[in-house]
Scaffold this motif. Structure first.
Motif, short mmCIF file in Angstrom:
data_model
loop_
_atom_site.label_atom_id
_atom_site.label_comp_id
_atom_site.label_asym_id
_atom_site.label_seq_id
_atom_site.Cartn_x
_atom_site.Cartn_y
_atom_site.Cartn_z
N MET A 12 40.17 45.96 42.05
CA MET A 12 39.21 44.86 42.14
C MET A 12 39.35 43.91 40.94
SD MET A 12 37.87 44.95 45.02
CE MET A 12 36.83 43.54 44.68
N GLY A 13 39.76 44.44 39.78
CA GLY A 13 40.03 43.58 38.63
C GLY A 13 41.14 42.59 38.93
N ARG A 51 39.56 39.98 41.51
CA ARG A 51 38.64 39.03 40.85
C ARG A 51 39.39 38.09 39.92
NH1 ARG A 51 35.51 43.56 40.69
NH2 ARG A 51 36.21 44.08 38.60
N GLY A 52 40.41 38.59 39.22
CA GLY A 52 41.15 37.78 38.27
C GLY A 52 42.26 36.95 38.89
N SER A 53 42.48 37.11 40.19
CA SER A 53 43.59 36.43 40.87
C SER A 53 44.90 36.64 40.12
CB SER A 53 43.30 34.93 41.02
OG SER A 53 42.15 34.73 41.80
N SER A 89 38.43 50.26 41.16
CA SER A 89 37.94 49.37 40.10
C SER A 89 39.08 48.56 39.50
CB SER A 89 37.24 50.17 39.01
OG SER A 89 36.06 50.73 39.51
#
Length: 143
Positions: A85-86, A89-91, A82
């Motif tokens: 993945m943050g 997603r946040g690049s 998790s």
């Protein structure tokens, strides 16, 4: 440095948790992985000033170095995934260690340049990711 053959599954990327002191956890689920070290070639070839029509010897010097880790495998949900993945997603860049058996550890800021989920009807969902250095890395040789 360790002697003998090394297990491919020991080539790891460990993602930092951002705390102080930072704790690194294996990115779980990777089945295939690779680590690439390369450098751009800067052409320094100059024809002879005394014999410009003669043979020219190509010469070069190393340019920008590149360190890239890539891997794919089963997507294993959990706290570490998790957090990872943050970053995806946040690049955003994050601290990580790449452990290369028989060589050493490359540590510093990394970023994910390519990420993909995949899956068929029955098997588990899988993912693939490519990581590149986001800043200068430190290298600690394996002893």
């Amino acid at each position: 440095m360790a002697t003998g053959q090394q297990l491919g599954r020991s080539l790891l990327i460990k993602i930092g948790d951002g705390n102080t002191p930072e704790v690194f956890s294996n990115l779980c689920g990777l089945k295939t992985r690779s680590f690439n070290m390369s450098a751009n070639e800067v052409d320094t070839t100059i024809p002879s000033c005394t014999n410009p029509g003669g043979p020219v010897q190509k010469t070069s010097r190393p340019g920008i170095s590149n360190r890239t880790f890539s891997g794919s495998g089963a997507f294993v949900a959990g706290a570490a995934m998790s957090a990872f993945m943050g970053y995806v997603r946040g690049s955003t860049a994050f601290n990580a260690q790449v452990i290369v058996p028989g060589d050493g550890t490359y540590e510093g800021s990394w970023m994910v340049t390519d990420f993909e989920f995949s899956g068929d009807v029955e098997p588990n969902m899988e993912f693939s990711a490519t990581f590149v250095a986001a800043d200068e890395l430190t290298f600690t040789a394996e002893v």
